[in-house]
Design a protein around this motif. Structure first.
Motif, short mmCIF file in Angstrom:
data_model
loop_
_atom_site.label_atom_id
_atom_site.label_comp_id
_atom_site.label_asym_id
_atom_site.label_seq_id
_atom_site.Cartn_x
_atom_site.Cartn_y
_atom_site.Cartn_z
N GLN A 126 0.83 -1.21 0.00
CA GLN A 126 0.00 0.00 0.00
C GLN A 126 0.87 1.26 0.00
O GLN A 126 0.57 2.22 -0.70
CB GLN A 126 -0.92 0.03 1.22
CG GLN A 126 -2.10 -0.90 1.14
CD GLN A 126 -2.91 -0.88 2.43
OE1 GLN A 126 -2.38 -0.69 3.52
NE2 GLN A 126 -4.21 -1.09 2.29
N LEU A 127 1.95 1.23 0.78
CA LEU A 127 2.83 2.39 0.80
C LEU A 127 3.51 2.56 -0.56
O LEU A 127 3.61 3.68 -1.07
CB LEU A 127 3.88 2.29 1.91
CG LEU A 127 4.77 3.53 2.03
CD1 LEU A 127 3.94 4.76 2.40
CD2 LEU A 127 5.87 3.32 3.04
N MET A 128 3.94 1.47 -1.17
CA MET A 128 4.56 1.53 -2.49
C MET A 128 3.59 2.15 -3.49
O MET A 128 3.95 3.05 -4.26
CB MET A 128 4.95 0.11 -2.94
CG MET A 128 5.48 0.00 -4.36
SD MET A 128 6.98 0.91 -4.62
CE MET A 128 6.43 2.06 -5.84
N ARG A 129 2.35 1.69 -3.48
CA ARG A 129 1.34 2.22 -4.41
C ARG A 129 1.09 3.70 -4.15
O ARG A 129 0.99 4.49 -5.09
CB ARG A 129 0.04 1.41 -4.30
CG ARG A 129 0.14 0.02 -4.89
CD ARG A 129 -1.18 -0.75 -4.77
NE ARG A 129 -1.10 -2.04 -5.40
CZ ARG A 129 -1.22 -2.26 -6.71
NH1 ARG A 129 -1.44 -1.27 -7.55
NH2 ARG A 129 -1.13 -3.49 -7.20
N SER A 130 1.01 4.08 -2.89
CA SER A 130 0.73 5.49 -2.57
C SER A 130 1.92 6.37 -2.95
O SER A 130 1.74 7.53 -3.35
CB SER A 130 0.37 5.67 -1.10
OG SER A 130 1.49 5.47 -0.24
N ARG A 131 3.12 5.85 -2.85
CA ARG A 131 4.31 6.61 -3.26
C ARG A 131 4.33 6.77 -4.79
O ARG A 131 4.68 7.83 -5.29
CB ARG A 131 5.59 5.94 -2.76
CG ARG A 131 5.81 6.17 -1.26
CD ARG A 131 7.06 5.49 -0.75
NE ARG A 131 8.25 5.85 -1.49
CZ ARG A 131 8.96 6.97 -1.32
NH1 ARG A 131 8.60 7.85 -0.40
NH2 ARG A 131 10.04 7.20 -2.05
N TYR A 132 3.92 5.74 -5.52
CA TYR A 132 3.83 5.88 -6.98
C TYR A 132 2.83 6.99 -7.32
O TYR A 132 3.13 7.86 -8.15
CB TYR A 132 3.39 4.55 -7.62
CG TYR A 132 3.11 4.71 -9.10
CD1 TYR A 132 4.14 4.68 -10.04
CD2 TYR A 132 1.81 4.91 -9.56
CE1 TYR A 132 3.89 4.85 -11.39
CE2 TYR A 132 1.55 5.09 -10.91
CZ TYR A 132 2.59 5.06 -11.82
OH TYR A 132 2.34 5.24 -13.15
N SER A 133 1.67 6.97 -6.68
CA SER A 133 0.68 8.03 -6.93
C SER A 133 1.24 9.40 -6.57
O SER A 133 0.95 10.39 -7.25
CB SER A 133 -0.61 7.76 -6.15
OG SER A 133 -1.30 6.66 -6.69
N ALA A 134 2.06 9.47 -5.54
CA ALA A 134 2.69 10.73 -5.16
C ALA A 134 3.68 11.19 -6.24
O ALA A 134 3.80 12.39 -6.49
CB ALA A 134 3.39 10.61 -3.81
#
Length: 128
Positions: A30-38
Motif C-alpha cells: 500500500q505504501l509503495m502504491r501510494s508513493r507511486y501516486s505521489a
C-alpha cells in the motif's frame, strides 16, 4: 477513474486516504502504491515523509519533484511482494513503473525495501 496506482478503486478511496494521513498504510505494498501516486502528482512532501529518515534524500527533493512533473506516468505494475504485511516489520515490493520521457517509454524496475517503525511503514531504498 481508477487510482493512479492501478487498483480498481478511485484515487479518493485509495491513495488519497494515505496522502492525507501521512502514509499510515497497513502494508508495504500500500505504501509503495501510494508513493507511486505521489510521483504521478509530484507530491514531494509525501515522498519525503514516507521515506525512512536514514535514507531520506532531502537535498534532492526539488530535483525529484521537477523530474516527476517532467515525465508522463503510464502505469505501476507490482511484480512481487515479500513480507510487508500488517504483522511484519520489514518487507520488499518488486515493481515496474512505466513512464513516457523524451519521446519514448521507459521503466523503473526496482525491488524496494520497506521497514515498519512505531506502527508506520517507510520506504528504505533498494533491497539488497
Amino acid at each position: 477513474m481508477n487510482c493512479y496506482c492501478g487498483t480498481t478503486k478511485t484515487y479518493q478511496d485509495c491513495c488519497e486516504v494515505f496522502h492525507r494521513n501521512n502514509g499510515k498504510t497497513d502494508t508495504a505494498e500500500q505504501l509503495m502504491r501510494s508513493r507511486y501516486s505521489a510521483f504521478v502528482l509530484a507530491d514531494g512532501d509525501y515522498l519525503m515523509a514516507t521515506h525512512h529518515q536514514s535514507t531520506r534524500p532531502i537535498k534532492e527533493k526539488k530535483a525529484i519533484v521537477k523530474w516527476a512533473k517532467s515525465v508522463q506516468w503510464i502505469k505501476l505494475e507490482i511484480l512481487d511482494t515479500s513480507k510487508g504485511t500488517k504483522n511484519d516489520i520489514e518487507g520488499t515490493v518488486t515493481f515496474n513503473a512505466y513512464f513516457f520521457e523524451n519521446g519514448k517509454v521507459d521503466v523503473i524496475h526496482e525491488k524496494s525495501a520497506f521497514v515498519k517503525e512505531d506502527g508506520q511503514w517507510f520506504y528504505l531504498g533498494l533491497s539488497r
